[in-house]
Each structure stands twice: as C-alpha cells, then as structure tokens.
Design a protein around this motif. Sequence first.
Motif, PDB file in Angstrom:
ATOM      1  N   VAL A 255       0.859  -1.198   0.000  1.00 27.13           N
ATOM      2  CA  VAL A 255       0.000   0.000   0.000  1.00 27.13           C
ATOM      3  C   VAL A 255       0.887   1.237   0.000  1.00 27.13           C
ATOM      4  O   VAL A 255       1.711   1.420   0.900  1.00 27.13           O
ATOM      5  N   ARG A 256       0.721   2.078  -1.022  1.00 23.48           N
ATOM      6  CA  ARG A 256       1.557   3.295  -1.101  1.00 23.48           C
ATOM      7  C   ARG A 256       0.857   4.467  -0.444  1.00 23.48           C
ATOM      8  O   ARG A 256      -0.237   4.851  -0.858  1.00 23.48           O
ATOM      9  N   LEU A 257       1.487   5.036   0.565  1.00 22.95           N
ATOM     10  CA  LEU A 257       0.971   6.228   1.241  1.00 22.95           C
ATOM     11  C   LEU A 257       2.014   7.318   1.124  1.00 22.95           C
ATOM     12  O   LEU A 257       3.135   7.077   0.695  1.00 22.95           O
ATOM     13  N   MET A 258       1.644   8.499   1.591  1.00 17.68           N
ATOM     14  CA  MET A 258       2.621   9.588   1.616  1.00 17.68           C
ATOM     15  C   MET A 258       2.715  10.144   3.035  1.00 17.68           C
ATOM     16  O   MET A 258       1.694  10.320   3.714  1.00 17.68           O
ATOM     17  N   GLN A 259       3.950  10.393   3.450  1.00 16.47           N
ATOM     18  CA  GLN A 259       4.140  11.076   4.737  1.00 16.47           C
ATOM     19  C   GLN A 259       3.898  12.563   4.534  1.00 16.47           C
ATOM     20  O   GLN A 259       4.367  13.151   3.561  1.00 16.47           O
ATOM     21  N   LEU A 260       3.176  13.183   5.461  1.00  9.44           N
ATOM     22  CA  LEU A 260       3.012  14.634   5.378  1.00  9.44           C
ATOM     23  C   LEU A 260       3.291  15.240   6.738  1.00  9.44           C
ATOM     24  O   LEU A 260       2.560  14.996   7.700  1.00  9.44           O
ATOM     25  N   GLY A 261       4.368  15.943   6.823  1.00 10.78           N
ATOM     26  CA  GLY A 261       4.749  16.546   8.101  1.00 10.78           C
ATOM     27  C   GLY A 261       5.290  15.496   9.061  1.00 10.78           C
ATOM     28  O   GLY A 261       5.633  14.379   8.667  1.00 10.78           O
ATOM     29  N   ARG A 262       5.347  15.880  10.328  1.00  9.49           N
ATOM     30  CA  ARG A 262       5.982  15.012  11.325  1.00  9.49           C
ATOM     31  C   ARG A 262       5.028  14.005  11.941  1.00  9.49           C
ATOM     32  O   ARG A 262       5.451  13.087  12.619  1.00  9.49           O
ATOM     33  N   THR A 263       3.715  14.181  11.691  1.00 11.90           N
ATOM     34  CA  THR A 263       2.767  13.312  12.402  1.00 11.90           C
ATOM     35  C   THR A 263       1.697  12.687  11.514  1.00 11.90           C
ATOM     36  O   THR A 263       0.830  11.987  12.006  1.00 11.90           O
ATOM     37  N   LYS A 264       1.760  12.955  10.225  1.00  7.71           N
ATOM     38  CA  LYS A 264       0.623  12.526   9.400  1.00  7.71           C
ATOM     39  C   LYS A 264       1.032  11.673   8.206  1.00  7.71           C
ATOM     40  O   LYS A 264       2.125  11.842   7.649  1.00  7.71           O
ATOM     41  N   VAL A 265       0.110  10.804   7.814  1.00  8.77           N
ATOM     42  CA  VAL A 265       0.231  10.141   6.504  1.00  8.77           C
ATOM     43  C   VAL A 265      -1.018  10.468   5.703  1.00  8.77           C
ATOM     44  O   VAL A 265      -2.083  10.726   6.262  1.00  8.77           O
ATOM     45  N   ARG A 266      -0.844  10.457   4.372  1.00  7.93           N
ATOM     46  CA  ARG A 266      -1.976  10.769   3.484  1.00  7.93           C
ATOM     47  C   ARG A 266      -2.292   9.561   2.605  1.00  7.93           C
ATOM     48  O   ARG A 266      -1.387   8.927   2.058  1.00  7.93           O
ATOM     49  N   VAL A 267      -3.572   9.261   2.502  1.00  4.56           N
ATOM     50  CA  VAL A 267      -4.047   8.191   1.626  1.00  4.56           C
ATOM     51  C   VAL A 267      -4.971   8.834   0.589  1.00  4.56           C
ATOM     52  O   VAL A 267      -5.833   9.636   0.949  1.00  4.56           O
ATOM     53  N   VAL A 268      -4.769   8.489  -0.670  1.00  3.95           N
ATOM     54  CA  VAL A 268      -5.606   9.058  -1.732  1.00  3.95           C
ATOM     55  C   VAL A 268      -6.180   7.914  -2.573  1.00  3.95           C
ATOM     56  O   VAL A 268      -5.459   6.977  -2.915  1.00  3.95           O
TER      57      VAL A 268
END
Length: 317
Positions: free
Chosen positions: A282-295
């Motif tokens: 599953v490919r996710l993206m890290q955003l900032g120091r505390t979050k991951v993004r799923v699209v």
Amino acid sequence: MRAAMLDAEVGDDVYGEDPETTRLEQDVAALLGHPAGLFTPSGSMANQLGLRLLVGPGEELVADVQAHVVRAELGAAAVFSGITTRTWASDHGRLVADAVRDIAEPNAGAYSVSTTAIALENTHNFGGGTVQPQDEVLAVQAFAREHGIALHLDGARLWNAHVASGRPLSELADGFDTVSVCLSKGLGAPVGSVLVGSTEHIAAARIWRKRYGGGMRQTGMLAAAGRHALRHHVERLADDHANARVLAGALGVDPATVDTNIVFAEVTDPAAFVAEAAARGVRLMQLGRTKVRVVTHLDVTREDAERAAEALATIAR
Ligand SMILES: Cc1ncc(COP(=O)(O)O)c(C=O)c1O
C-alpha cells in the motif's frame, strides 16, 4: 481514453489551430460557466497564470496557510510574478470568511502592502480533501467585491467538490475571476489542466503561457484524454469517496469526517508507517511530522481499498 487519444484531430495549438484542444477549452469553460479557457501542462501553471493576472509585483495575495499555491508551488508566485503572500490559519483547510476578513487589507496606503487577490482551494488538498462550505465562499466573495479584491479558485479537485456536494460546477466556479481545474489527478488524464476566466484574462494568460514555455504544439491527444475524462470519469468520483471512507475506518479516522478522496491519519512515526504499508503493498505519503496521506483514484477498486484497509489496520499507529 487511449483510443480517444489515438483518434484525436491535431494541429498547432500555439497558433490556436489544434481543434481538440480548442474544444476542450470551450467545454471546460462552459461547464464552469466562464467565457473562455486555456489548456496548460499542469495545475501549477494554471494557478500561476491566474495569480499573475490578478496580482501585480509587490502586491499581496492572501490564502490558506496550507494552500497548494503557498506550500507546493515552490514560491512561483514570488519568483515569476513578484507577488507577496500572507496566510490565514484553518482547521483542515476549511474556509471561515472571518479569517480572510481579518488579514486582507485592500488599499493599505503607502506603508503596508495592499491585498489585491484572495485564493481559495476547493477541495483543499492538504486539509484532507475538504469541500469548502458554500456559505463561507459566498461571504468571502461578497467581501472581495465590496473592496475590489480579485478572486482565484484553485479547483484542481473541483470535480470532487461537485460530486460530494451535489452543487453544479458552474455554481462552485461562480464569482471567481480565474479558476484552475486539473484533468489529471482524480479524473485520470495523463496530463493537463485548464484555466478559465474572462476572454480578456484568458487572452493575456495565453501570452504568458507561451512566455513560461507552456505553449505546446499538437496537444490534441492530451486534450482528447481530458475530454474523455470529462465524459466518463466525473460522476464515478463518488466511488473514490466511498473507497476513501473504507480506508479511513482502517486508519482510525471517522469516515464521516472524510469529504472526498483524501484521508489524513495521525501516526506516531509516519516514516515507519509508510515503510510498513509499502511492505504490505500500500503506497501512502508522509506529510509533516505526524501525518500520513491516503488518496483514492480511478485505478483503486473497492476490492483494492478493502485489501489495503485490511493491511493498514494491522500496522500500529
Ligand atoms: C490543490 C492543488 N492545486 C494545484 C496542484 C498542482 O497540480 P500539478 O501537479 O498538475 O502542477 C495540486 C497538485 O497536487 C493540488 O493538489
């Protein structure tokens, strides 16, 4: 889409002679209720053309602190157009008109910089695919009109806002001087965006597009992909929104808070979470120091979303 691209009628778009591109520009302008449109290679270029038409060098643009034009266009408004920017804070990118009224300063005089344009983003990417509350949009527009401030809408995902809210695209695009929309992203075209606005603005944008190196020749194949996406891939965005809610549940996010196709989840170690998700396919993206993004998007089926949700649920947050 590929068959439509293969069959596209082409010409030289720098001279306005590519029939399929002209049709795309007219189609998008009509859908959004604006007089004219301009095909651009990217959403960033469409935004930057719009902004430079509305804001002069040394003048001010105000926008959300997490707006794409602020965070993710690498300072283009400053570099190319000499635009200075101030931002308002928000919760998940959700527009509150008072926040805009608090910072916008038209006709600031000889000491402070004057605000000449406001940029809104609908849906809001880094806010988590947030659909803007229409009453707040209307309140900002009324304020802008009263003070002679111009308005740009970054509508890269306006299609998602349309499907999620049930409001016509023309209603969502109304009241803005310039609006950018993306044909890539959720609509699935390989490339391309369109800027819409008045005939005069779009004529000026056409010249600036060439100056920026964005005048392209036989773009009909790309335009055909965009027109195919408009015909077949808009209403199905509802599937992406439903799939995003499936993923939200697995990430401990209340699905009811997911407006469209983007989910942000708080995790203790985003880099480790992204790596573990990747190991499970599953490919996710890290955003900032505390979050991951799923699209989610048109290449993610319900079965894919359910499989991804199962995998994500096993990773410690
Ligand atoms: C809200 C928003 N606007 C503009 C863009 C820019 O689009 P592009 O990547 O085509 O330059 C993006 C890209 O993710 C976006 O999310």
